[in-house]
Design a protein around this motif. Structure first.
Motif, PDB file in Angstrom:
ATOM      1  N   GLU A  30      -8.057   9.917  -3.636  1.00 48.93           N
ATOM      2  CA  GLU A  30      -7.878   8.594  -4.227  1.00 48.93           C
ATOM      3  C   GLU A  30      -7.284   7.576  -3.259  1.00 48.93           C
ATOM      4  O   GLU A  30      -7.688   6.411  -3.262  1.00 48.93           O
ATOM      5  N   ARG A  31      -6.325   7.990  -2.454  1.00 50.53           N
ATOM      6  CA  ARG A  31      -5.608   6.999  -1.645  1.00 50.53           C
ATOM      7  C   ARG A  31      -6.189   6.798  -0.247  1.00 50.53           C
ATOM      8  O   ARG A  31      -6.017   5.718   0.333  1.00 50.53           O
ATOM      9  N   TYR A  47     -10.103   4.436  -8.945  1.00 48.22           N
ATOM     10  CA  TYR A  47     -10.147   5.786  -8.420  1.00 48.22           C
ATOM     11  C   TYR A  47     -11.396   6.508  -8.916  1.00 48.22           C
ATOM     12  O   TYR A  47     -11.901   6.215 -10.000  1.00 48.22           O
ATOM     13  N   TYR A  83      -4.721  13.355  -4.280  1.00 44.13           N
ATOM     14  CA  TYR A  83      -3.948  12.281  -3.645  1.00 44.13           C
ATOM     15  C   TYR A  83      -4.747  11.696  -2.482  1.00 44.13           C
ATOM     16  O   TYR A  83      -4.904  10.473  -2.372  1.00 44.13           O
ATOM     17  N   GLN A 113       2.374   1.939  -3.416  1.00 44.56           N
ATOM     18  CA  GLN A 113       1.353   2.446  -4.334  1.00 44.56           C
ATOM     19  C   GLN A 113       0.919   3.867  -3.970  1.00 44.56           C
ATOM     20  O   GLN A 113       0.546   4.651  -4.843  1.00 44.56           O
ATOM     21  N   ASP A 114       0.970   4.237  -2.674  1.00 47.55           N
ATOM     22  CA  ASP A 114       0.805   5.639  -2.287  1.00 47.55           C
ATOM     23  C   ASP A 114       1.828   6.496  -3.021  1.00 47.55           C
ATOM     24  O   ASP A 114       1.502   7.555  -3.580  1.00 47.55           O
ATOM     25  N   ASN A 134       1.126   7.050  -6.702  1.00 41.99           N
ATOM     26  CA  ASN A 134       0.016   7.974  -6.913  1.00 41.99           C
ATOM     27  C   ASN A 134       0.456   9.415  -6.675  1.00 41.99           C
ATOM     28  O   ASN A 134       0.131  10.319  -7.457  1.00 41.99           O
ATOM     29  N   THR A 178       0.827  -1.203   0.000  1.00 40.16           N
ATOM     30  CA  THR A 178       0.000   0.000   0.000  1.00 40.16           C
ATOM     31  C   THR A 178       0.862   1.254   0.000  1.00 40.16           C
ATOM     32  O   THR A 178       0.564   2.237  -0.697  1.00 40.16           O
TER      33      THR A 178
END
Length: 440
Positions: free
Chosen positions: A317-318, A373, A314, A289-290, A293, A286
């Motif tokens: 979406e996250r 997203y 940001y 992938q943060d 993004n 995770t």
């Protein structure tokens, strides 16, 4: 003067440094530690993280050192990653220390060196930048990103709340040699007083994890090898002849998420933004992938290609992604608790997870492949990761190596074109419009 100061040189901070360098930004990467510890809490890369590394052209470095295993699970109930729509239908068994080493080599090639023994001790935001204090020195930057773990100094200095749930159990971990190892891996074996796992990570060493429920240890007290041995004997009834520990550690099921991921020129990523029990091995993945993004968005703002408001997406979406991780890890620990009521619940859930649609839905969640997203485009592909289509003598992921947006056009089929963001998610879809039929 630099564009971005990144606090924390773990997987999240390293990945963010690479993304920003590919976007043309100047990066200063600092860490409070004097050097890498060589310790590894995490031990695997999920399919979506492997895809991200493939999108940057470096996945082969990780595949060369890791071991593919069908080890996807939900509360130790097996998930079938092999049926997922990806070139990487497995978990890559690779210790966090090796992931960090390979990422650090990559960012060094991109021109970034880690500044060790450099803690962030304060900062001052102003209209055109941020002054980051690191002990005796001050670094002028445009942005500061806290990738400095669950006890993040950056998050605390920014006054960002970290609400959530407190620990209800304690897990002990030991990397050891075994005189009497099990014939096969033991994974999530439930007993009267807890559950345990024995996983082989090399030809002569194993990782033992033992979970003790309704017991919360003092986190300030050191963890001892004898403590792990005693817990294994109590829960498993054997210690498998454990000896010569490489590392022992303790963790728990505290689950917390930052109230916000951005405060002006300060942003958070990885464990600084969210912590949880490592059920399913989702934490490192995770965080990486943060970084992917955030990286292209921050790079675009710094280069003047996008307005600063892009950074607000940001969190949009996250934040929900990490919130779902917190929920599913809490659910997994609930399904692992000892006792007849949990036994009954687990038996019913095991029957459901054997159903392919349920198994694949959970596999998509744990692997990160199902993330979509928010988008105004109603097309079912919009907002999702782009599939790695073959395109003649190349493929989609190969076109993303430089972390730039791309447009993929199709000569036939239902789609005319797809716009793909630098992070591999679909920005827009142009369906093919049928030519009008001539009358008469």
């Amino acid at each position: 003067m630099t564009d971005v100061v990144i606090a924390g040189a773990g997987p999240t901070g390293l990945m963010l440094a690479a993304e920003l360098r590919l976007a043309g930004a100047e990066v200063t990467l600092v860490d409070r530690l004097a050097a890498r510890s060589g310790e590894s809490r995490a031990g695997g890369l999920h399919p979506r993280t492997l895809e991200v590394l493939d999108q940057r052209g470096v996945v082969e470095r990780f595949l060369a050192e890791g071991r593919p295993v069908q080890a996807g699970h939900f509360s130790a109930l097996r998930l079938d990653f092999s049926k997922l729509d990806t070139r990487f239908g497995y978990t890559l068994l690779l210790m966090q220390a090796d992931v960090e080493r390979l990422l650090e080599q990559w960012v060094a090639e991109l021109g970034v060196q880690v500044r060790w023994s450099t803690p962030v001790t304060g900062f001052r935001q102003h209209a055109d930048g941020i002054d980051v204090e690191t002990g005796d020195a001050t670094i002028r930057a445009q942005y500061l990103v806290g990738c400095d773990g669950g006890r993040s100094a950056v998050r605390k200095l920014a006054g960002i709340g970290f609400p959530g749930t407190d620990a209800t159990m304690t897990a002990l971990l030991a990397d050891v040699e075994l005189d009497d190892p099990p014939a096969e891996w033991v994974f999530g074996e439930r007993r009267e007083h807890g559950d345990f796992a024995v996983i082989g990570f090399g030809p002569d060493w194993y990782r033992l994890v033992v979970n003790q429920y309704d017991f919360v240890a003092d986190r300030t007290a050191p963890t001892s090898f004898d403590e792990v041995r005693a817990a294994m004997l109590r829960v498993a009834g054997t210690d498998y002849g454990m000896r010569d520990p490489r590392w022992v550690s303790r963790f728990n099921d505290t689950a917390r998420q930052a109230e916000r991921y951005r405060d002006g020129r300060v942003l958070l990523a990885g464990d600084a933004a969210h912590i949880h029990f490592p059920a399913g091995g989702q934490g490192l993945n995770t965080g990486v992938q943060d970084a992917v993004n955030l990286g292209w968005k921050l790079g675009a703002v710094l280069a003047g290609r996008a307005p600063e408001s892009l950074l607000d997406t940001y969190q949009t979406e996250r934040y929900p992604v990490a919130a779902r991780v917190l929920r599913n890890t809490m659910a997994q620990t609930a399904l692992s608790r000892p006792g007849p009521h949990t036994d009954a619940l687990r038996a019913e859930f095991a029957g459901l997870i054997d159903l392919e649609p349920v198994n694949q839905a959970l596999a998509g969640m744990i692997s990160g492949l199902d993330i979509r997203y928010p988008t105004d485009d109603p097309h079912p592909l919009a907002g999702r990761r782009v599939p790695d289509f073959d395109l003649g003598d190349t493929r989609v992921f190969s076109l993303l190596h430089q972390a730039k947006p791309i447009e993929v056009k199709f000569e036939d089929g239902e789609l005319e074109a797809v716009g793909v963001r630098p992070d591999g998610h679909v920005a827009w879809v142009s369906p093919r419009v049928a030519s009008p039929q001539r009358a008469g």
